[in-house]
Design a protein around this motif. Sequence first.
Motif, PDB file in Angstrom:
ATOM      1  N   THR A 142       0.872  -1.042  -0.070  1.00 38.69           N
ATOM      2  CA  THR A 142      -0.528   0.306  -0.220  1.00 38.69           C
ATOM      3  C   THR A 142       1.093   1.171   0.068  1.00 38.69           C
ATOM      4  OG1 THR A 142      -0.134   0.333   2.439  1.00 38.69           O
ATOM      5  CG2 THR A 142      -1.782  -1.043   1.554  1.00 38.69           C
ATOM      6  N   GLU A 143       0.312   2.633  -0.159  1.00 35.81           N
ATOM      7  CA  GLU A 143       0.965   3.840   0.054  1.00 35.81           C
ATOM      8  C   GLU A 143       1.824   4.048   1.295  1.00 35.81           C
ATOM      9  OE1 GLU A 143       2.875   6.596  -2.150  1.00 35.81           O
ATOM     10  OE2 GLU A 143       1.610   5.767  -2.902  1.00 35.81           O
ATOM     11  N   ALA A 144       0.915   3.635   2.096  1.00 34.13           N
ATOM     12  CA  ALA A 144       1.765   4.008   3.328  1.00 34.13           C
ATOM     13  C   ALA A 144       3.148   2.313   4.420  1.00 34.13           C
ATOM     14  CB  ALA A 144       0.458   3.697   4.899  1.00 34.13           C
ATOM     15  N   GLU A 145       2.323   2.288   3.069  1.00 34.28           N
ATOM     16  CA  GLU A 145       3.578   0.517   2.984  1.00 34.28           C
ATOM     17  C   GLU A 145       5.003   0.681   2.522  1.00 34.28           C
ATOM     18  OE1 GLU A 145       0.474  -3.657   4.251  1.00 34.28           O
ATOM     19  OE2 GLU A 145       1.192  -2.886   2.087  1.00 34.28           O
ATOM     20  N   ARG A 146       5.019   1.541   1.696  1.00 35.84           N
ATOM     21  CA  ARG A 146       5.622   1.777   0.235  1.00 35.84           C
ATOM     22  C   ARG A 146       6.570   3.263   0.915  1.00 35.84           C
ATOM     23  NH1 ARG A 146       1.931   0.818  -3.326  1.00 35.84           N
ATOM     24  NH2 ARG A 146       1.094   2.943  -3.376  1.00 35.84           N
ATOM     25  N   ALA A 147       6.071   4.416   2.072  1.00 39.84           N
ATOM     26  CA  ALA A 147       6.450   5.049   2.350  1.00 39.84           C
ATOM     27  C   ALA A 147       7.388   4.633   3.581  1.00 39.84           C
ATOM     28  CB  ALA A 147       5.013   6.314   2.854  1.00 39.84           C
ATOM     29  N   GLY A 148       6.603   3.792   4.647  1.00 41.58           N
ATOM     30  CA  GLY A 148       7.405   3.462   5.670  1.00 41.58           C
ATOM     31  C   GLY A 148       8.489   2.237   5.444  1.00 41.58           C
ATOM     32  N   ILE A 149       8.392   1.844   4.164  1.00 42.42           N
ATOM     33  CA  ILE A 149       9.861   1.024   3.537  1.00 42.42           C
ATOM     34  C   ILE A 149      10.742   1.817   3.098  1.00 42.42           C
ATOM     35  CG2 ILE A 149      10.898  -0.510   1.546  1.00 42.42           C
ATOM     36  CD1 ILE A 149       8.255  -2.014   1.786  1.00 42.42           C
ATOM     37  N   ALA A 150       9.989   3.432   2.439  1.00 46.59           N
ATOM     38  CA  ALA A 150      11.124   4.299   1.867  1.00 46.59           C
ATOM     39  C   ALA A 150      11.897   5.049   2.815  1.00 46.59           C
ATOM     40  CB  ALA A 150      10.625   5.246   0.849  1.00 46.59           C
ATOM     41  N   ARG A 151      11.215   5.127   4.240  1.00 44.30           N
ATOM     42  CA  ARG A 151      12.087   5.057   5.388  1.00 44.30           C
ATOM     43  C   ARG A 151      12.990   4.238   5.699  1.00 44.30           C
ATOM     44  NH1 ARG A 151       6.922   8.112   6.089  1.00 44.30           N
ATOM     45  NH2 ARG A 151       6.380   6.196   7.926  1.00 44.30           N
ATOM     46  N   LEU A 152      12.648   3.350   5.976  1.00 46.68           N
ATOM     47  CA  LEU A 152      13.883   2.766   6.411  1.00 46.68           C
ATOM     48  C   LEU A 152      14.315   2.301   5.823  1.00 46.68           C
ATOM     49  CD1 LEU A 152      13.839   0.400   8.251  1.00 46.68           C
ATOM     50  CD2 LEU A 152      12.601  -1.734   6.822  1.00 46.68           C
ATOM     51  N   LEU A 153      14.652   2.313   3.914  1.00 46.59           N
ATOM     52  CA  LEU A 153      15.491   2.197   3.754  1.00 46.59           C
ATOM     53  C   LEU A 153      16.345   3.618   3.719  1.00 46.59           C
ATOM     54  CD1 LEU A 153      13.855   0.529   0.536  1.00 46.59           C
ATOM     55  CD2 LEU A 153      15.789  -1.111   2.042  1.00 46.59           C
ATOM     56  N   SER A 154      15.766   4.520   3.925  1.00 43.91           N
ATOM     57  CA  SER A 154      16.965   5.614   3.778  1.00 43.91           C
ATOM     58  C   SER A 154      17.876   5.943   5.251  1.00 43.91           C
ATOM     59  CB  SER A 154      15.613   6.602   4.273  1.00 43.91           C
ATOM     60  OG  SER A 154      15.435   6.705   5.865  1.00 43.91           O
ATOM     61  N   ARG A 155      17.687   5.139   6.268  1.00 44.61           N
ATOM     62  CA  ARG A 155      18.210   4.161   6.946  1.00 44.61           C
ATOM     63  C   ARG A 155      20.214   3.546   6.254  1.00 44.61           C
ATOM     64  NH1 ARG A 155      17.399   8.351  11.149  1.00 44.61           N
ATOM     65  NH2 ARG A 155      15.071   7.397  11.614  1.00 44.61           N
ATOM     66  N   ILE A 156      20.181   3.533   4.743  1.00 47.24           N
ATOM     67  CA  ILE A 156      20.831   2.494   5.010  1.00 47.24           C
ATOM     68  C   ILE A 156      21.685   3.517   3.663  1.00 47.24           C
ATOM     69  CG2 ILE A 156      20.950   0.280   6.049  1.00 47.24           C
ATOM     70  CD1 ILE A 156      19.808  -0.664   3.208  1.00 47.24           C
ATOM     71  N   PRO A 157      21.587   4.902   3.305  1.00 51.60           N
ATOM     72  CA  PRO A 157      22.645   5.899   2.551  1.00 51.60           C
ATOM     73  C   PRO A 157      23.439   4.913   1.031  1.00 51.60           C
ATOM     74  CG  PRO A 157      22.752   6.854   4.599  1.00 51.60           C
ATOM     75  CD  PRO A 157      22.283   5.461   4.478  1.00 51.60           C
ATOM     76  N   GLU A 158      24.007   4.384   1.848  1.00 49.46           N
ATOM     77  CA  GLU A 158      25.253   3.495   1.486  1.00 49.46           C
ATOM     78  C   GLU A 158      24.771   2.347   0.717  1.00 49.46           C
ATOM     79  OE1 GLU A 158      25.084   1.460   5.257  1.00 49.46           O
ATOM     80  OE2 GLU A 158      25.149   3.727   4.150  1.00 49.46           O
ATOM     81  N   TRP A 159      23.440   1.865   0.837  1.00 49.77           N
ATOM     82  CA  TRP A 159      23.210   1.281  -0.141  1.00 49.77           C
ATOM     83  C   TRP A 159      21.543   1.273  -1.201  1.00 49.77           C
ATOM     84  CZ3 TRP A 159      25.346  -3.387  -0.724  1.00 49.77           C
ATOM     85  CH2 TRP A 159      26.504  -4.005   0.591  1.00 49.77           C
ATOM     86  N   ARG A 160      21.863   1.212  -2.788  1.00 53.63           N
ATOM     87  CA  ARG A 160      20.842   2.105  -3.097  1.00 53.63           C
ATOM     88  C   ARG A 160      19.722   0.508  -3.352  1.00 53.63           C
ATOM     89  NH1 ARG A 160      23.217   2.365  -8.440  1.00 53.63           N
ATOM     90  NH2 ARG A 160      21.588   0.501  -9.383  1.00 53.63           N
ATOM     91  N   PRO A 161      18.913   0.233  -3.562  1.00 47.97           N
ATOM     92  CA  PRO A 161      17.828  -0.462  -3.659  1.00 47.97           C
ATOM     93  C   PRO A 161      17.552  -0.296  -5.429  1.00 47.97           C
ATOM     94  CG  PRO A 161      16.392   1.343  -2.980  1.00 47.97           C
ATOM     95  CD  PRO A 161      17.549   1.900  -2.982  1.00 47.97           C
ATOM     96  N   GLU A 162      17.161  -1.620  -5.500  1.00 47.47           N
ATOM     97  CA  GLU A 162      16.394  -1.791  -6.765  1.00 47.47           C
ATOM     98  C   GLU A 162      15.742  -3.169  -7.160  1.00 47.47           C
ATOM     99  OE1 GLU A 162      20.419  -3.577  -9.462  1.00 47.47           O
ATOM    100  OE2 GLU A 162      20.705  -1.173  -8.537  1.00 47.47           O
ATOM    101  N   PRO A 163      14.853  -2.446  -7.940  1.00 41.39           N
ATOM    102  CA  PRO A 163      14.257  -4.027  -8.385  1.00 41.39           C
ATOM    103  C   PRO A 163      15.625  -5.280  -8.684  1.00 41.39           C
ATOM    104  CG  PRO A 163      13.344  -2.352  -9.586  1.00 41.39           C
ATOM    105  CD  PRO A 163      14.677  -1.712  -9.123  1.00 41.39           C
ATOM    106  N   PRO A 164      14.578  -6.438  -8.650  1.00 40.03           N
ATOM    107  CA  PRO A 164      15.565  -7.695  -8.763  1.00 40.03           C
ATOM    108  C   PRO A 164      15.938  -7.948 -10.132  1.00 40.03           C
ATOM    109  CG  PRO A 164      13.341  -8.827  -7.800  1.00 40.03           C
ATOM    110  CD  PRO A 164      13.470  -7.050  -7.399  1.00 40.03           C
ATOM    111  N   HIS A 165      17.284  -8.356 -10.679  1.00 38.66           N
ATOM    112  CA  HIS A 165      17.203  -8.748 -11.539  1.00 38.66           C
ATOM    113  C   HIS A 165      16.467  -9.273 -12.905  1.00 38.66           C
ATOM    114  CE1 HIS A 165      20.481  -6.218  -9.827  1.00 38.66           C
ATOM    115  NE2 HIS A 165      21.997  -7.263 -10.203  1.00 38.66           N
TER     116      HIS A 165
END
Length: 90
Positions: A67-90
């Motif tokens: 959901t939009e709220a879940e996507r926002a929560g995931i984005a906030r969580l991933l912002s805690r590891i800025p040295e790692w770039r998330p992308e969809p699996p290959h």
Amino acid sequence: MRLVHLVLTSAATPRPGAADAERVLDTLWAHLEPASGIEHIRVRPGPDRIDLGLFLRGDGPAAPTATEAERAGIARLLSRIPEWRPEPPH
């Protein structure tokens, strides 16, 4: 339960190992917000990446994607590891 699978890459860590994956996991758990909907997190180092599995509450056809709220929560969580770039699996 639904799975969000992401690939994490880092220019600073081109060949991540188990210790790198554990640091990512520890950081994510330390900053996990209950409202994110995430119940479980799994990480696995690969030759040039870390595979990240985020398991979200809920299932069935009514909630096939985050959901939009879940996507926002995931984005906030991933912002805690800025040295790692998330992308969809290959």
